[in-house]
Design a protein around this motif. Sequence first.
Motif, PDB file in Angstrom:
ATOM      1  N   THR A 132      68.682  32.320  44.248  1.00 22.54           N
ATOM      2  CA  THR A 132      67.338  32.395  43.430  1.00 22.54           C
ATOM      3  C   THR A 132      67.330  33.657  43.149  1.00 22.54           C
ATOM      4  O   THR A 132      67.158  34.089  41.860  1.00 22.54           O
ATOM      5  N   MET A 133      67.375  34.713  44.200  1.00 23.82           N
ATOM      6  CA  MET A 133      66.989  36.206  43.719  1.00 23.82           C
ATOM      7  C   MET A 133      68.172  36.463  42.709  1.00 23.82           C
ATOM      8  O   MET A 133      67.811  37.097  41.715  1.00 23.82           O
ATOM      9  N   GLY A 135      70.144  34.580  40.789  1.00 24.93           N
ATOM     10  CA  GLY A 135      69.869  34.182  39.370  1.00 24.93           C
ATOM     11  C   GLY A 135      68.723  34.631  38.622  1.00 24.93           C
ATOM     12  O   GLY A 135      68.816  34.962  37.433  1.00 24.93           O
ATOM     13  N   TRP A 136      67.579  34.758  39.187  1.00 29.31           N
ATOM     14  CA  TRP A 136      66.475  35.548  38.630  1.00 29.31           C
ATOM     15  C   TRP A 136      66.795  37.008  38.072  1.00 29.31           C
ATOM     16  O   TRP A 136      66.346  37.434  37.016  1.00 29.31           O
ATOM     17  N   HIS A 137      67.299  37.694  38.987  1.00 24.52           N
ATOM     18  CA  HIS A 137      67.695  39.228  38.768  1.00 24.52           C
ATOM     19  C   HIS A 137      68.616  39.254  37.492  1.00 24.52           C
ATOM     20  O   HIS A 137      68.382  39.923  36.613  1.00 24.52           O
ATOM     21  N   THR A 138      69.686  38.202  37.530  1.00 19.39           N
ATOM     22  CA  THR A 138      70.604  38.196  36.369  1.00 19.39           C
ATOM     23  C   THR A 138      69.847  37.691  35.225  1.00 19.39           C
ATOM     24  O   THR A 138      70.186  38.644  34.163  1.00 19.39           O
ATOM     25  N   MET A 139      68.970  36.699  35.018  1.00 15.81           N
ATOM     26  CA  MET A 139      68.253  36.198  33.882  1.00 15.81           C
ATOM     27  C   MET A 139      67.407  37.642  33.331  1.00 15.81           C
ATOM     28  O   MET A 139      67.267  37.648  32.095  1.00 15.81           O
ATOM     29  N   LEU A 140      66.843  38.280  34.246  1.00 15.37           N
ATOM     30  CA  LEU A 140      65.981  39.150  33.823  1.00 15.37           C
ATOM     31  C   LEU A 140      66.737  40.422  33.064  1.00 15.37           C
ATOM     32  O   LEU A 140      66.205  40.974  32.241  1.00 15.37           O
ATOM     33  N   ASP A 141      67.820  40.720  33.892  1.00 17.33           N
ATOM     34  CA  ASP A 141      68.703  41.720  33.179  1.00 17.33           C
ATOM     35  C   ASP A 141      69.150  41.259  31.906  1.00 17.33           C
ATOM     36  O   ASP A 141      69.432  42.032  31.054  1.00 17.33           O
ATOM     37  N   MET A 142      69.545  40.126  31.695  1.00 21.12           N
ATOM     38  CA  MET A 142      69.903  39.527  30.183  1.00 21.12           C
ATOM     39  C   MET A 142      68.823  39.769  29.485  1.00 21.12           C
ATOM     40  O   MET A 142      69.145  39.792  28.103  1.00 21.12           O
ATOM     41  N   ASN A 161      74.991  41.567  40.354  1.00 23.97           N
ATOM     42  CA  ASN A 161      73.973  41.435  41.287  1.00 23.97           C
ATOM     43  C   ASN A 161      74.020  40.396  42.511  1.00 23.97           C
ATOM     44  O   ASN A 161      73.378  40.787  43.373  1.00 23.97           O
ATOM     45  N   ALA A 162      75.046  39.597  42.569  1.00 23.78           N
ATOM     46  CA  ALA A 162      75.344  39.202  43.938  1.00 23.78           C
ATOM     47  C   ALA A 162      75.804  40.277  44.876  1.00 23.78           C
ATOM     48  O   ALA A 162      75.415  40.020  46.061  1.00 23.78           O
TER      49      ALA A 162
END
Length: 174
Positions: A132-133, A135-142, A161-162
Motif C-alpha cells: 500500500t505504501m 502504491g500510494w507513493h507511486t500514485m502521488l509521484d505520478m 519506490n519498491a
Amino acid sequence: MKGEILPESAVRFVRNLDAPPEKVWAFLTESGRLPEWYGDGSIEPREGGAVTLMAGHIRGVVTGWRPQKFLAYTWSVFQPGEASASSSEAVGQTKESAWPISYLELLLEDTDKGTRLTLIHRPIPEPMHKLTMIGWHTMLDMIAAGLKGEFPPRLDVMHRNAEVYGVELNALKR
C-alpha cells in the motif's frame, strides 16, 4: 460490556504540490485525468456517487465531496474476474470483495506555493502495509509529475519506490 479503542493501521502521505488546488482536484476527480496517475476509471461528482477505478478493480462510494478541498470514498478491492460488475452493482455492493472495506481521504490545502495534499487510507491489513505504501507513493509521484506535464512510465516509478520500502516487486506472488 464496555467499548474499546481499536488500534488501526493507516497510511498517511503529505505532499506539497506546485499547482493550485483546482488543478490538483482535476487530477484526483476527472475521468480524463485519472489514467495519468491511477488508471481508467470514474468518480461520480457527489456524495453517494459511484467510484470505479482500474476497470472495476477498485470500487466504492463517495462519502465526502467538497470541491478543491476534500474528497473521501470507500475502497473495495476486487480480483480481475470480479471486475466486470456494473457500477450499479458496485454501488449496491451486490458483489462482496474478499478484502475488507477501507476508506480513502484526500485533503487539499491552498498554500503560498500551491497545494498541500494529505492522503489517508485506512485500515490497511498488515500483509498489505508495504504494498500500500509503494502504491500510494507511486500514485502521488505520478500526480506530481503529471502536474508538471511529465508522464513517466508507472512501472518505472513503482520499481523505484519498491526499493524505498525494501520490496522486490519481481519476487511477489502473482
